[in-house]
Design a protein around this motif. Structure first.
Motif, PDB file in Angstrom:
ATOM      1  N   ALA A  93       0.750  -1.181  -0.132  1.00  0.00           N
ATOM      2  CA  ALA A  93       0.101  -0.054   0.155  1.00  0.00           C
ATOM      3  C   ALA A  93       0.947   1.319  -0.094  1.00  0.00           C
ATOM      4  O   ALA A  93       1.175   1.634  -1.170  1.00  0.00           O
ATOM      5  CB  ALA A  93      -0.926  -0.070   1.256  1.00  0.00           C
ATOM      6  N   SER A  94       1.095   1.910   0.997  1.00  0.00           N
ATOM      7  CA  SER A  94       2.033   2.874   1.308  1.00  0.00           C
ATOM      8  C   SER A  94       2.400   3.032   2.789  1.00  0.00           C
ATOM      9  O   SER A  94       1.820   2.402   3.668  1.00  0.00           O
ATOM     10  CB  SER A  94       1.265   4.263   1.021  1.00  0.00           C
ATOM     11  OG  SER A  94       0.347   4.642   1.845  1.00  0.00           O
ATOM     12  N   ILE A  95       3.355   3.790   2.961  1.00  0.00           N
ATOM     13  CA  ILE A  95       4.060   4.192   4.426  1.00  0.00           C
ATOM     14  C   ILE A  95       2.899   4.457   5.108  1.00  0.00           C
ATOM     15  O   ILE A  95       2.498   4.270   6.352  1.00  0.00           O
ATOM     16  CB  ILE A  95       5.052   4.946   4.402  1.00  0.00           C
ATOM     17  CG1 ILE A  95       6.415   4.432   3.595  1.00  0.00           C
ATOM     18  CG2 ILE A  95       5.647   4.973   6.025  1.00  0.00           C
ATOM     19  CD1 ILE A  95       7.456   5.198   3.582  1.00  0.00           C
ATOM     20  N   SER A  96       2.261   5.464   4.685  1.00  0.00           N
ATOM     21  CA  SER A  96       1.170   6.245   5.615  1.00  0.00           C
ATOM     22  C   SER A  96      -0.246   5.327   5.792  1.00  0.00           C
ATOM     23  O   SER A  96      -0.309   5.223   7.158  1.00  0.00           O
ATOM     24  CB  SER A  96       0.690   7.461   4.726  1.00  0.00           C
ATOM     25  OG  SER A  96       1.548   8.532   4.231  1.00  0.00           O
ATOM     26  N   ILE A  97      -0.513   4.521   4.942  1.00  0.00           N
ATOM     27  CA  ILE A  97      -1.801   3.714   5.445  1.00  0.00           C
ATOM     28  C   ILE A  97      -1.180   2.502   6.062  1.00  0.00           C
ATOM     29  O   ILE A  97      -1.929   2.223   7.029  1.00  0.00           O
ATOM     30  CB  ILE A  97      -2.111   3.124   3.984  1.00  0.00           C
ATOM     31  CG1 ILE A  97      -2.909   4.278   3.318  1.00  0.00           C
ATOM     32  CG2 ILE A  97      -3.187   1.870   4.107  1.00  0.00           C
ATOM     33  CD1 ILE A  97      -3.495   3.890   1.885  1.00  0.00           C
ATOM     34  N   ALA A  98      -0.014   2.136   5.850  1.00  0.00           N
ATOM     35  CA  ALA A  98       0.711   1.173   6.662  1.00  0.00           C
ATOM     36  C   ALA A  98       0.562   1.367   8.060  1.00  0.00           C
ATOM     37  O   ALA A  98       0.273   0.525   9.069  1.00  0.00           O
ATOM     38  CB  ALA A  98       1.778   0.522   6.130  1.00  0.00           C
ATOM     39  N   PHE A  99       1.105   2.453   8.424  1.00  0.00           N
ATOM     40  CA  PHE A  99       1.164   2.871   9.771  1.00  0.00           C
ATOM     41  C   PHE A  99      -0.151   3.403  10.494  1.00  0.00           C
ATOM     42  O   PHE A  99      -0.248   3.013  11.695  1.00  0.00           O
ATOM     43  CB  PHE A  99       2.270   4.223   9.859  1.00  0.00           C
ATOM     44  CG  PHE A  99       3.627   3.651  10.111  1.00  0.00           C
ATOM     45  CD1 PHE A  99       4.218   3.582  11.466  1.00  0.00           C
ATOM     46  CD2 PHE A  99       4.358   3.354   9.221  1.00  0.00           C
ATOM     47  CE1 PHE A  99       5.434   3.261  11.666  1.00  0.00           C
ATOM     48  CE2 PHE A  99       5.784   2.948   9.295  1.00  0.00           C
ATOM     49  CZ  PHE A  99       6.391   2.644  10.347  1.00  0.00           C
ATOM     50  N   ILE A 100      -0.897   3.842   9.678  1.00  0.00           N
ATOM     51  CA  ILE A 100      -2.198   4.199  10.565  1.00  0.00           C
ATOM     52  C   ILE A 100      -2.973   3.112  10.837  1.00  0.00           C
ATOM     53  O   ILE A 100      -3.847   2.745  11.757  1.00  0.00           O
ATOM     54  CB  ILE A 100      -3.060   5.332   9.523  1.00  0.00           C
ATOM     55  CG1 ILE A 100      -4.004   5.943  10.633  1.00  0.00           C
ATOM     56  CG2 ILE A 100      -3.720   4.554   8.369  1.00  0.00           C
ATOM     57  CD1 ILE A 100      -3.271   6.880  11.756  1.00  0.00           C
ATOM     58  N   PHE A 155      -4.880  -3.967   2.909  1.00  0.00           N
ATOM     59  CA  PHE A 155      -5.873  -3.872   4.152  1.00  0.00           C
ATOM     60  C   PHE A 155      -5.666  -4.965   5.161  1.00  0.00           C
ATOM     61  O   PHE A 155      -5.380  -4.621   6.485  1.00  0.00           O
ATOM     62  CB  PHE A 155      -7.269  -3.931   3.672  1.00  0.00           C
ATOM     63  CG  PHE A 155      -8.034  -3.633   4.905  1.00  0.00           C
ATOM     64  CD1 PHE A 155      -7.600  -2.508   5.714  1.00  0.00           C
ATOM     65  CD2 PHE A 155      -9.145  -4.555   4.982  1.00  0.00           C
ATOM     66  CE1 PHE A 155      -8.821  -2.490   6.817  1.00  0.00           C
ATOM     67  CE2 PHE A 155      -9.853  -4.328   6.177  1.00  0.00           C
ATOM     68  CZ  PHE A 155      -9.734  -3.187   6.907  1.00  0.00           C
ATOM     69  N   ILE A 156      -5.401  -6.170   4.830  1.00  0.00           N
ATOM     70  CA  ILE A 156      -5.668  -7.223   5.764  1.00  0.00           C
ATOM     71  C   ILE A 156      -4.025  -7.309   6.287  1.00  0.00           C
ATOM     72  O   ILE A 156      -3.593  -7.434   7.375  1.00  0.00           O
ATOM     73  CB  ILE A 156      -5.487  -8.563   4.841  1.00  0.00           C
ATOM     74  CG1 ILE A 156      -7.010  -8.937   4.350  1.00  0.00           C
ATOM     75  CG2 ILE A 156      -5.175 -10.063   5.771  1.00  0.00           C
ATOM     76  CD1 ILE A 156      -7.253 -10.014   3.689  1.00  0.00           C
ATOM     77  N   LEU A 157      -2.874  -6.995   5.522  1.00  0.00           N
ATOM     78  CA  LEU A 157      -1.755  -6.752   6.354  1.00  0.00           C
ATOM     79  C   LEU A 157      -1.569  -5.690   7.145  1.00  0.00           C
ATOM     80  O   LEU A 157      -0.911  -5.905   8.115  1.00  0.00           O
ATOM     81  CB  LEU A 157      -0.570  -6.503   4.961  1.00  0.00           C
ATOM     82  CG  LEU A 157      -0.276  -7.864   3.902  1.00  0.00           C
ATOM     83  CD1 LEU A 157       0.551  -7.270   2.807  1.00  0.00           C
ATOM     84  CD2 LEU A 157       0.574  -8.793   4.779  1.00  0.00           C
ATOM     85  N   GLY A 160      -3.239  -6.888  10.293  1.00  0.00           N
ATOM     86  CA  GLY A 160      -2.264  -7.843  10.626  1.00  0.00           C
ATOM     87  C   GLY A 160      -1.366  -7.411  11.426  1.00  0.00           C
ATOM     88  O   GLY A 160      -1.035  -7.673  12.604  1.00  0.00           O
ATOM     89  N   SER A 161      -0.608  -6.182  11.075  1.00  0.00           N
ATOM     90  CA  SER A 161       0.243  -5.559  11.829  1.00  0.00           C
ATOM     91  C   SER A 161      -0.121  -5.106  13.251  1.00  0.00           C
ATOM     92  O   SER A 161       0.329  -5.191  14.135  1.00  0.00           O
ATOM     93  CB  SER A 161       1.013  -4.508  11.254  1.00  0.00           C
ATOM     94  OG  SER A 161       0.016  -3.345  10.772  1.00  0.00           O
ATOM     95  N   GLY A 162      -1.569  -4.400  13.050  1.00  0.00           N
ATOM     96  CA  GLY A 162      -2.170  -3.981  14.279  1.00  0.00           C
ATOM     97  C   GLY A 162      -2.498  -5.092  15.430  1.00  0.00           C
ATOM     98  O   GLY A 162      -2.248  -5.114  16.437  1.00  0.00           O
TER      99      GLY A 162
END
Length: 303
Positions: A93-100, A155-157, A160-162
């Motif tokens: 996705a992107s850094i921003s979306i991954a972190f939020i 989105f699942i990834l 998943g991190s959260g």
């Protein structure tokens, strides 16, 4: 150390976590896979932590052999999968979306605490969960346009991190009752290195380590965005209540978004920015309802 210095340490530590995308994306460009970047992170962080513990307090190395299961569980279920999901989400996705999406972790902790520890699901917590859900819908683009801007896999990834970050705080609870948080982190990285290195395929990519710049990114990942922020954050926690610290730590996804925008030219829609604000607001709301020990548990075990 005064309160202002402590707040600065916490903000700096969270900011260093937020710039991790710089090193991860550069390692991707060089040719490393997400699982290999995870292996690099945990191994180099363990190396730097060993040096730090040697200089600080060698007694922190001591654990009972029978307590090893604490770390095996947190490593397999949480650390390896958490890092893999986060780094893969940044690629997908992107850094921003991954972190939020990573910051959905407090919502997961709230649900798990209700299910497994019978903690009360208060109105404040329920409100935070609803706000998180709406915020995530904005971030991925489902609302208000009903047209997802990232793939389902991405989105699942991200979720998943959260999820696995939250599980680390849950499973790490037993270890933190017996050992210093630095000891828990040190052995978590040790067991993570042992678990992931044989399957990472790094040996086949040995030629990628020949460049000096590669080692710069590796040191940046393991030291500047892993070990150092942990030290700064836990140092600040000694003089600042955890509720304030957890709120200050929400600067992390903001920094990550700035890195994505300034360094990698990532852009978000106005609705995605609104979703980020909602998710961060829910983090503050749910953290306000936790007691000091629970908040410190969630934040201190991050790696």
């Amino acid at each position: 150390m005064d309160s202002k210095s402590s707040l600065f340490f916490i903000a700096l530590g969270a900011s260093l976590w937020g710039i991790i995308g710089i090193f991860v994306n550069q390692l991707y460009e060089i040719g490393f896979t997400p699982i290999q970047v995870v292996a690099i992170r945990v191994t180099t962080a363990f190396f730097f932590l060993v040096i730090y513990v040697l200089s600080k307090n060698r007694h922190l190395f001591k654990i009972k052999l029978t307590d090893s299961w604490y770390f095996v569980g947190t490593v397999i279920i949480s650390i390896v999968l958490f890092n893999f999901c986060l780094f893969s989400a940044m690629e997908e996705a992107s850094i921003s979306i991954a972190f939020i999406l990573l910051y959905t972790a407090p919502a997961f902790v709230t649900v798990f605490s209700w299910l497994f520890f019978k903690e009360a699901l208060t109105g404040r917590k329920i409100s935070a969960l609803v706000i998180t859900l709406i915020g995530c819908s904005f971030v991925i683009g489902v609302l208000p346009n009903v047209s997802a801007s990232i793939s389902l896999y991405g989105f699942i990834l991200g979720l998943g991190s959260g999820l696995f970050y939250a599980l680390y705080s849950i499973f790490g609870k037993a270890a933190l009752q017996h050992y210093d948080s630095l000891t828990v982190t040190l052995y978590t990285f040790l067991f993570a290195s042992v678990a992931i290195l044989p399957f990472s395929g790094l040996a086949a990519n040995g030629h990628l380590f020949s460049s000096v710049s590669v080692w710069g990114f590796i040191i940046g990942l393991g030291f500047f965005s892993t070990m150092l922020p942990f030290i700064l954050y836990t140092k600040g926690l000694q003089y600042v209540e955890s509720s304030r610290a957890s709120i200050i730590a929400t600067i992390e996804p903001v920094v990550a978004s700035l890195v994505g925008f300034l360094v990698f030219n990532e852009t978000l829609t106005i609705w995605q920015y609104a979703g980020m604000i909602l998710v961060l607001s829910s983090v503050i709301l749910v953290q306000e309802s936790k007691n000091k020990y629970e908040q410190q548990l969630l934040e201190e075990v991050k790696a």
